[in-house]
Design a protein around this motif. Structure first.
Motif, PDB file in Angstrom:
ATOM      1  N   THR A   1      -6.087  18.045  -7.240  1.00  0.00           N
ATOM      2  CA  THR A   1      -4.926  17.603  -6.354  1.00  0.00           C
ATOM      3  C   THR A   1      -4.486  16.305  -6.424  1.00  0.00           C
ATOM      4  N   SER A   2      -3.571  16.310  -5.478  1.00  0.00           N
ATOM      5  CA  SER A   2      -3.298  14.330  -5.426  1.00  0.00           C
ATOM      6  C   SER A   2      -4.093  14.127  -5.433  1.00  0.00           C
ATOM      7  N   GLY A   3      -3.957  12.658  -5.326  1.00  0.00           N
ATOM      8  CA  GLY A   3      -4.974  11.642  -5.557  1.00  0.00           C
ATOM      9  C   GLY A   3      -4.776  10.463  -4.335  1.00  0.00           C
ATOM     10  N   PHE A   4      -5.433   9.113  -4.956  1.00  0.00           N
ATOM     11  CA  PHE A   4      -5.271   7.592  -4.857  1.00  0.00           C
ATOM     12  C   PHE A   4      -4.570   6.867  -5.444  1.00  0.00           C
ATOM     13  N   ASP A   5      -3.645   6.112  -4.228  1.00  0.00           N
ATOM     14  CA  ASP A   5      -2.643   5.051  -5.234  1.00  0.00           C
ATOM     15  C   ASP A   5      -2.841   4.056  -4.810  1.00  0.00           C
ATOM     16  N   LEU A   6      -3.154   3.195  -5.890  1.00  0.00           N
ATOM     17  CA  LEU A   6      -3.398   2.140  -5.314  1.00  0.00           C
ATOM     18  C   LEU A   6      -1.911   1.020  -5.603  1.00  0.00           C
ATOM     19  N   ASN A   7      -1.043   1.124  -5.669  1.00  0.00           N
ATOM     20  CA  ASN A   7      -0.134   0.846  -5.443  1.00  0.00           C
ATOM     21  C   ASN A   7       0.021   0.499  -3.759  1.00  0.00           C
ATOM     22  N   LYS A   8      -0.184   0.775  -3.010  1.00  0.00           N
ATOM     23  CA  LYS A   8      -1.035   1.005  -1.284  1.00  0.00           C
ATOM     24  C   LYS A   8      -1.777   0.161  -1.159  1.00  0.00           C
ATOM     25  N   TRP A   9      -2.188  -0.782  -2.298  1.00  0.00           N
ATOM     26  CA  TRP A   9      -3.038  -1.846  -1.692  1.00  0.00           C
ATOM     27  C   TRP A   9      -2.431  -2.867  -1.130  1.00  0.00           C
TER      28      TRP A   9
ATOM     29  N   GLY B   1      -2.821  -6.928  -0.501  1.00  0.00           N
ATOM     30  CA  GLY B   1      -4.667  -8.388   0.093  1.00  0.00           C
ATOM     31  C   GLY B   1      -4.117  -9.115   1.345  1.00  0.00           C
ATOM     32  N   THR B   2      -3.402  -8.554   2.206  1.00  0.00           N
ATOM     33  CA  THR B   2      -2.681 -10.017   3.531  1.00  0.00           C
ATOM     34  C   THR B   2      -3.034  -8.482   4.503  1.00  0.00           C
ATOM     35  N   SER B   3      -3.707  -7.556   4.164  1.00  0.00           N
ATOM     36  CA  SER B   3      -4.281  -6.457   5.239  1.00  0.00           C
ATOM     37  C   SER B   3      -5.946  -6.269   4.392  1.00  0.00           C
ATOM     38  N   THR B   4      -6.401  -6.352   5.976  1.00  0.00           N
ATOM     39  CA  THR B   4      -8.130  -6.164   5.912  1.00  0.00           C
ATOM     40  C   THR B   4      -8.970  -5.058   6.225  1.00  0.00           C
TER      41      THR B   4
ATOM     42  N   SER C   1     -11.858  -0.020   5.233  1.00  0.00           N
ATOM     43  CA  SER C   1     -12.412   1.484   4.151  1.00  0.00           C
ATOM     44  C   SER C   1     -12.023   1.306   3.195  1.00  0.00           C
ATOM     45  N   THR C   2     -12.498   0.944   2.417  1.00  0.00           N
ATOM     46  CA  THR C   2     -11.535   1.268   0.479  1.00  0.00           C
ATOM     47  C   THR C   2     -10.484   1.580   0.092  1.00  0.00           C
ATOM     48  N   LEU C   3     -12.062   3.278   0.366  1.00  0.00           N
ATOM     49  CA  LEU C   3     -10.216   4.828   0.460  1.00  0.00           C
ATOM     50  C   LEU C   3      -8.951   5.138   1.384  1.00  0.00           C
ATOM     51  N   GLY C   4      -9.545   4.404   2.059  1.00  0.00           N
ATOM     52  CA  GLY C   4      -8.710   4.968   3.183  1.00  0.00           C
ATOM     53  C   GLY C   4      -7.709   3.439   3.059  1.00  0.00           C
ATOM     54  N   ALA C   5      -7.643   2.556   2.507  1.00  0.00           N
ATOM     55  CA  ALA C   5      -6.608   1.977   2.732  1.00  0.00           C
ATOM     56  C   ALA C   5      -5.474   2.507   0.870  1.00  0.00           C
TER      57      ALA C   5
ATOM     58  N   ASN D   1      -6.548  -7.430  -9.117  1.00  0.00           N
ATOM     59  CA  ASN D   1      -7.200  -8.788  -8.840  1.00  0.00           C
ATOM     60  C   ASN D   1      -5.794 -10.220  -8.696  1.00  0.00           C
ATOM     61  N   THR D   2      -5.400  -9.959 -10.506  1.00  0.00           N
ATOM     62  CA  THR D   2      -5.394 -11.432 -10.318  1.00  0.00           C
ATOM     63  C   THR D   2      -3.879 -11.138  -9.396  1.00  0.00           C
ATOM     64  N   LEU D   3      -2.930 -10.627  -8.431  1.00  0.00           N
ATOM     65  CA  LEU D   3      -2.351 -10.028  -7.325  1.00  0.00           C
ATOM     66  C   LEU D   3      -2.735 -10.969  -6.620  1.00  0.00           C
ATOM     67  N   PHE D   4      -4.074 -10.624  -5.834  1.00  0.00           N
ATOM     68  CA  PHE D   4      -4.392 -10.846  -4.943  1.00  0.00           C
ATOM     69  C   PHE D   4      -5.429 -12.308  -4.791  1.00  0.00           C
TER      70      PHE D   4
END
Length: 461
Positions: free
Chosen positions: A247-255, A257-260, A265-269, A358-361
């Motif tokens: 299947t398709s998966g998750f996308d870390l590009n969507k994280w 850092g300015t949002s809670t 939900s880690t994966l919900g984000a 995380n160096t970006l955040f």
């Protein structure tokens, strides 16, 4: 008649079970379940014929006798609310049945189904935050394209109003085509639910205890979690159900850092939900569930895939973690002896190569290296009268959406969160098979300002 043949077949199975020691109870149970489901379909067909005969006008459309399946579960066709089950739960939705090939007369039939819930939440400390909410309303359509092929679409509306300026959301929850190669093996393609845990597959309000969905299966397993892909699934005579897919998966590009959102939900984000989902690196999953003993469900599942997709992050020359991988697994058990309904679940997730991300955040919400949660739950059918059934319950859960972080230079990293512990006590009052009234109280150990009273009403059809 078909009904007579089915009854004779059931009687023959019982006779064979006593005369041949080699036939296991699990095999008999699976065959009886299939025959019972076919009997139910015959009854529904007869009901439709009678309704057509009694209709005052020949052009009137007959009422569909039973709703379509709501969710597809490993090795099963999702049951209609009235379908019999060998694993009854005191006040939760019935356990899914083994697949039975639809009758040829069902080909071409289109049915509608759905569920919804309206909730009330009253915090104990800041009662100004009390609110009513049309939490969700879901409408589904299923079309039996042929004897062994069906098309399913499920559409969800959350928080009553969906617009650019409102909190509501409109989404396609499922959209897939399913084909049964045999009575016990099927194939599926499209947007469908991932078979991890209990709630992600059976999330109608009549299927779980409590007004709100539990935290472990929303914050750790991001229910309702669906992906686009292909799967194969089946069930054996021994009661073992399996489901595997790509299947398709998750996308870390969507994280963000300015949002809670990532702390809720880690994966919900970072889930993609089939919306222009990046697919450079597809994910794989597998799930097993054993129900060879009546009243017992043992299961586990694993999902893993890369989340970098070779994409660029805004403001950087290239993506800093192209090989970052998301892995999530769970193990669960449910036992329903008599009037009891006992369940436990553990889920754990990891994200690799997060130090560079995380160096970006720095100073913002950072991506965790690991997150986990578990719960135990006990419910008891205390009283039943007519169509009413009252089941008190208690649930204890522990979860942490940021249990650990990858090492960074001093002053740049984030500290792990504390484990949140929540006790939920309440009761479900079933009104027939398709309506439930709920009430509970939730107590939080860390975020005590979230202690609250919840009331809700839910339905399915």
């Amino acid at each position: 008649m078909k009904t007579t043949r089915i009854c004779l077949a059931i009687a023959t199975l019982f006779a064979a079970g006593s005369g041949h020691a080699a036939t296991t109870d699990a095999k008999l149970l699976a065959r009886i379940e299939r025959l019972a489901a076919e009997l139910q379909a015959v009854k529904a067909e007869l009901k439709t014929v009678k309704a057509q005969a009694a209709a005052p006008a020949p052009t009137a459309q007959p009422t569909t006798p039973a709703p379509a399946p709501r969710t597809a579960i490993a090795g099963t066709a999702a049951p209609t609310p009235a379908a019999p089950t060998a694993l009854p739960a005191p006040s939760a939705a019935p356990a899914p049945e083994p697949y039975t090939s639809p009758l040829a007369s069902n080909a071409g039939r289109t049915t509608f189904f759905g569920y919804g819930e309206v909730n009330y939440n009253r915090p104990f400390r800041d009662q100004s935050q009390t609110q009513f909410d049309v939490r969700r309303a879901v409408i589904g359509i299923a079309h039996q394209a042929s004897e062994r092929t069906r098309i399913v679409g499920e559409f969800e509306f959350e928080h009553a109003i969906a617009s650019a300026t409102d909190s509501g959301e409109a989404a396609v929850e499922q959209l897939y085509v399913e084909h049964r190669a045999t009575d016990n093996v099927g194939l599926k393609g499209g947007l469908f639910l991932i078979p991890l845990g209990f709630l992600n597959l059976s999330h109608e309000p009549t299927a779980y205890y409590g007004v709100e969905r539990n935290f472990v299966e929303t914050a750790i397993i991001p229910s309702t979690w669906r992906e686009v892909g292909l799967s194969a699934f089946g069930v054996t005579d021994a009661g073992l159900r399996w489901d595997v897919g790509v299947t398709s998966g998750f996308d870390l590009n969507k994280w963000d850092g300015t949002s809670t959102e990532g702390r809720e939900s880690t994966l919900g984000a970072i889930h993609q939900e089939g919306q222009l989902a990046k697919g450079k690196d597809p994910a794989l999953y597998g799930a097993l569930s054993w129900r060879g003993t009546p009243g017992l469900d043992l299961g586990a599942g694993l999902f893993s895939g890369k989340a970098g997709h070779g994409s660029k992050v805004a403001g950087t020359p290239g993506y800093v973690a192209p090989d970052a991988r998301v892995t999530l697994w769970d193990a669960h058990v449910r036992w329903t002896p008599g009037n009891w309904d006992l369940a436990a679940l553990y889920a754990r997730g990891t994200i690799s190569d997060t130090a560079a991300v995380n160096t970006l955040f720095v100073g913002q919400t950072q991506v965790p290296k690991s997150f986990f949660g578990w719960y135990t739950q006990a419910a008891y059918k205390l009283w039943q009268g007519g169509e009413y059934a009252l089941s008190p319950f208690v649930r204890y859960e522990v979860f942490n959406t940021a249990a650990s972080f990858a090492a960074l230079p001093a002053g740049l990293g984030a500290d792990p969160e504390r484990d949140e512990k929540v006790v939920t006590t309440g009761a479900n009052l079933r009104v027939g098979d398709n309506v439930v009234l709920k009430a509970d109280v939730q107590r939080f150990q860390v975020a005590r300002e979230r202690d609250r009273l919840n009331l809700g009403i839910g339905y399915q059809f």
